[in-house]
Structures are given as structure tokens and as C-alpha cells.
Design a protein around this motif. Structure first.
Motif, mmCIF file in Angstrom:
data_model
loop_
_atom_site.group_PDB
_atom_site.id
_atom_site.type_symbol
_atom_site.label_atom_id
_atom_site.label_comp_id
_atom_site.label_asym_id
_atom_site.label_seq_id
_atom_site.Cartn_x
_atom_site.Cartn_y
_atom_site.Cartn_z
ATOM 1 N N GLY A 1 0.788 -1.222 0.000
ATOM 2 C CA GLY A 1 0.000 0.000 0.000
ATOM 3 C C GLY A 1 0.820 1.271 0.000
ATOM 4 O O GLY A 1 2.044 1.259 0.130
ATOM 5 N N ASP B 1 -3.296 4.904 1.444
ATOM 6 C CA ASP B 1 -4.094 3.825 2.032
ATOM 7 C C ASP B 1 -4.026 3.826 3.554
ATOM 8 O O ASP B 1 -4.989 3.455 4.224
ATOM 9 C CB ASP B 1 -3.595 2.467 1.528
ATOM 10 N N HIS C 1 -5.216 -2.054 0.724
ATOM 11 C CA HIS C 1 -5.933 -1.002 -0.002
ATOM 12 C C HIS C 1 -7.386 -1.017 0.471
ATOM 13 O O HIS C 1 -8.244 -1.643 -0.146
ATOM 14 C CB HIS C 1 -5.855 -1.244 -1.515
#
Length: 500
Positions: free
Chosen positions: A207, A233, A310
């Protein structure tokens, strides 16, 4: 025709696909609440050697937490603001604790090249801890940068010094450096604020991350920008947070910020119960994954939990919320006798919940707060109120708030409504709270008796209602919609008056 072993086929496929092959859908996060070892007299000047001795004592403790997190499979660990040398210094007595922290674009691994930018024992040790344990390490230290008279803002001592977060990747490479922008009160006597906010991000196989520090969370920049424009994220959040009930305890507000901004949030706090400092957590947009709040223990605490890399791709991702939709379309509920009371020096308009169940509306300026509720039992020894505040908060910083809150009073005396309360006995079978907010930035809080969160026990609807899922498992301290109307903040609101 040449025949390759199957392992060669796999290797060639991986090389052809590149680093995307290693992307992870989930990752394991860790935060450590550190019982920091403070300088015996932070106002007394010390040598660089004496400063390093104190920092090594703290890093000895952090090392054990980092090793433990790595053994539990953590990909990243966050440690607190002030976790390496504490706080309480003057500008001059702080200086021996600082190092020159370069821009991460220099591609530097302090563990293998420690003298490249001068003496950097703290950065070297953090880098080696990350490298030897194959884990991303987030820490808070101090950066110093020389300046001269050609810079009109150069301090009189000829250098800038910044409250700084650093991130080392699992190879020990420096991948992020953030200078705190919103300094909290007395910090202005120790640190400089950068000329502009620094929205810092870095990307990993699990992420995109952004970071900021403590008081930054109450302001638009860089905090909101990281999420709304740079689409991170996960937020990394070293903090030295002093809890303020009923709305600004660490676990309460940080979990609410994660939900309101729909982002992962890793908060690591200092553990100093004598200063009302505790509260760390691993928070997802749909609720906390792990949290810690303890004013009794004197020990640090490690949290480890799994998160979606995510969250916006997760089936449980919260839809966008129109925070005023419901409240602006319903008829105003019956308003009872209103009175005023104070919460953290702000004057609220309150109305008491007289009955076991009912509908209630309280308004202040442009904000009307609506509550539908049912108590399990209306107790004679506890009083609850619905409150509204629409105004500029001016103590310990200036920022504009719109808040709707259901809360327990300190006693049966209505003058105690808004005081810090940690225990309650009243359960609610149901509640629905909404408000006519003028901002899209609203953070939903539910805090239960004993200063505990309520993950999975409440829900935010797309029309702006904060509703209960079930009967509350523990008695209620507060149910709150905490709105920040950033556009109404005063100019230069990140620069705050110092109250001594």
C-alpha cells in the motif's frame, strides 16, 4: 530444445512480471506504546555523548518491541513522538539530541554507510533495526539544518530544528522524512515549523503510506491532503497525546478520524499515565483492529493486527457520506428547555434526556443536532444531555468546530455536563444521531464506560446518521459527531499562541 526446471520457469515469470508480483492484499501492522525514559533535567545542557546515552536507553526498549513485532510477522511498526528522547527541553538543551536527516532521495542506508552525512548514530541504529529484522520502522527524532543571514527567517542560533518522523524500509533505507507543521504550544520554543506543510508519502508492496505527527491531525494540512488528494491507504501517526474527555481521548478521536477519512490509521502514543498520556491503536475505516488504553499500568505495550493494504477496494469499505442529508430533511424534533455548559472551554447548548426514550433537537447557530434514542433503563442517579457547538475553538490552538454530542454528565447536577467522565451505568437499546453540518469532514465517536471503544456496535449511514447496531455492550459515555470546518479556520492557524 532446452528444458528448464520448473523453478526456472517461476523465476523467469517473476522477473518478467516485476515488483507487482509481490503486492500484498493484506499486511500485518504493529504500533508500540512506549513508556519513555525522560531526561532527569531537560532544562540542563548536556553533551552529545550524554544525549546519546539517554537515546540508547530508549532505543534498547524499542529494539525489543521491534524484534517482537517482526517475529509476529509485522511488516511495519510505528513508535511514538518523543519516544527516543522525550520532551520538556528548551531550544538549546534539545540541540545535542538532533541529527542532520537528509532528503530520502539521496538513496541512503545508514546501517551500511553511517558517516555519509556526518555523525548519525541514531539513524544508523534505527536503520539496522529495520534491516536486521526485515521490517519497516517508523520513529520520531529531531532534524537540524544550518541557515544564514541570506534567509530572512533563519533563527538567531543559525540553524533550523524540526520535530521529525523518519521511515526506514526493510532493507534499512531511509524512505521518508516528515517535518511536523502544526507545533503544539510550547513546542514553538524548541522547534521550527517548515515554511509550508510537507505532504510526505511512500509506496510499499502493501500500500501507499502517508505520515504526520500528533497535533497535525486536527488541521487540514498536511493530514487531509494526504488522503483526499494523494490517496494514501494508511496514515502513520507518531504522537505524544494528552487525553481530554469527553471528545479528545486518543483512541476515541484517532479511530473516528480513520472512519471519517476512510483510511487505515496507525497511532503510537507515549505511555505516561502521570501526564494522562496513553492510547494507541491500529484502526481501519470500519473500526479498530486493536487498541490499548491503560492509565494504571506503567509498562509499554505492543499491538499487532492485520489490515487491508488497499481499504478502498475492500467489500466493507464505507460509502461516501453526505453528513447533513438526513438532518436537513427531517422535521425538527420537540425541543425541551435548553441550557448552556462548557466542554474544553467551548460553550455548548444542551438539552437533557428526560425520558427513557424520545426524539430531541438542539441547535446552535447553523448547526441543529437530532437524536432519536431508547435507554434500557432511565436511572435516577445519571443524567444525559444532547449538545451542540458551532464555533471557533481558541484554547491550545484555533480551529473551527461543529459538534453534535450525546454525553453523560459528571453527576446529577446539570452544571457538570461536559466534565471528564470515565464510568457510566446506562445502556442504550438504540440511538441515532445526526446534524445539519456545513462541512464534509465529520468524525464519528462512540466511547463506552471505562474509556473503551465499541467496534462493530455502531454504523454510519450514507445520509449522515450515526446509529447503534445493537444494545450497547457497555454503558455509554458519549456518542458524538465531531465536525471540522477547515474553511473557517483563521489564517495561519497552524501558528498558535504560547500559554505559559
Amino acid at each position: 530444445m532446452i528444458s528448464f526446471p520448473s523453478s526456472w520457469h517461476v523465476l523467469l515469470f517473476i522477473l518478467a512480471m516485476g515488483p507487482r508480483t509481490f503486492a500484498l492484499d493484506t499486511y500485518t501492522a504493529a504500533v508500540y506504546e512506549h513508556s519513555v525514559i525522560l531526561a532527569k533535567n531537560p532544562l540542563k545542557p548536556v553533551s552529545s555523548e550524554e544525549a546519546l546515552k539517554l537515546m540508547d536507553e530508549n532505543m534498547d526498549v524499542l529494539e525489543e518491541a521491534i524484534k517482537s513485532a517482526a517475529k509476529q510477522g509485522a511488516h511495519i511498526i510505528v513508535t511514538p513522538e518523543g519516544g527516543i528522547y522525550g520532551f520538556g527541553f528548551t531550544r538549546g538543551t534539545l540541540y545535542p539530541y538532533l541529527e542532520d536527516i537528509p532528503d530520502p532521495q539521496v538513496n541512503w542506508i545508514p546501517c551500511t554507510d553511517p558517516e555519509r552525512f556526518g555523525s548519525s548514530p541514531v539513524q544508523k541504529r534505527l536503520s539496522c533495526l529495520a534491516r536486521h529484522n526485515s521490517i519497516y520502522v517508523v520513529a520520531n527524532i529531531g532534524d537540524k539544518k544550518p541557515c544564514n543571514s541570506t534567509d530572512p527567517k533563519c533563527p538567531g542560533d543559525g540553524h533550523y530544528q524540526y520535530n521529525t518522523d523518519v521511515v526506514f524500509d526493510s532493507d534499512g533505507k531511509l524512505v521518508a522524512r516528515y517535518h511536523k507543521f502544526n507545533l503544539f504550544m510550547i513546542e514553538q520554543l524548541q522547534y521550527d515549523s517548515p515554511k509550508e506543510p510537507e505532504p510526505v508519502t511512500f509506496t510499499t508492496p502493501f500500500g501507499k503510506f502517508g505520515l504526520f505527527t500528533c497535533f497535525d491531525v486536527l488541521f487540514h494540512d498536511p493530514a487531509v491532503t494526504l488522503v483526499s488528494k494523494l490517496h494514501v491507504d494508511t496514515i502513520l501517526f507518531p504522537t505524544a497525546w494528552i487525553n481530554v474527555l469527553p471528545h479528545l481521548t486518543a483512541i476515541e478521536f484517532h479511530s473516528a478520524w480513520a472512519m471519517g477519512m476512510r483510511v487505515n490509521f496507525l497511532a503510537s502514543n507515549i505511555h505516561l499515565p502521570s501526564r494522562n498520556m496513553t492510547g494507541s491503536g491500529i484502526y481501519a475505516p470500519d473500526g479498530s483492529r486493536a487498541y490499548y488504553y491503560d492509565l494504571e499500568s506503567m509498562n509499554g505495550h505492543l499491538l499487532v493486527a492485520e489490515l487491508d493494504s488497499h481499504p478502498s477496494r475492500s467489500p466493507s469499505y464505507l460509502p461516501s457520506v453526505n453528513w447533513s442529508l438526513y438532518a436537513t430533511t427531517v422535521e425538527t424534533f420537540t425541543q425541551d428547555y435548553n441550557f448552556t455548559g462548557s466542554i474544553f472551554f467551548d460553550e455548548y447548548t444542551f438539552s437533557e434526556l428526560h425520558n427513557e426514550a424520545g426524539n430531541l433537537t438542539v441547535c446552535q447557530k447553523d448547526l441543529c443536532c437530532h437524536l432519536n434514542y431508547r435507554m434500557t433503563e432511565k436511572r435516577e442517579d445519571e443524567r444525559y444531555v444532547l449538545g451542540a457547538f458551532d464555533g471557533l475553538h481558541v484554547v491550545e490552538g484555533e480551529y473551527y468546530l461543529q459538534i453534535c454530542t450525546l454525553l453523560k454528565c459528571g453527576s446529577t447536577d446539570l452544571q457538570t455536563c461536559g466534565e471528564a467522565v470515565t464510568t457510566a451505568h446506562t445502556h442504550f437499546d438504540s440511538f441515532s444521531l445526526s446534524g445539519t453540518f456545513s462541512t464534509n469532514y465529520v468524525f464519528p465517536e462512540v466511547l463506552l464506560s471505562g474509556v473503551r471503544l465499541a467496534p462493530g456496535e455502531f454504523q454510519v449511514l450514507s445520509d449522515g446518521r450515526l446509529i447503534s447496531q445493537n444494545r450497547t455492550p457497555q454503558p455509554v459515555l458519549t456518542v458524538t459527531l465531531f465536525g471540522r470546518w477547515y474553511e473557517k479556520d483563521p489564517p495561519n492557524s497552524h501558528t498558535h499562541s504560547i500559554i505559559l
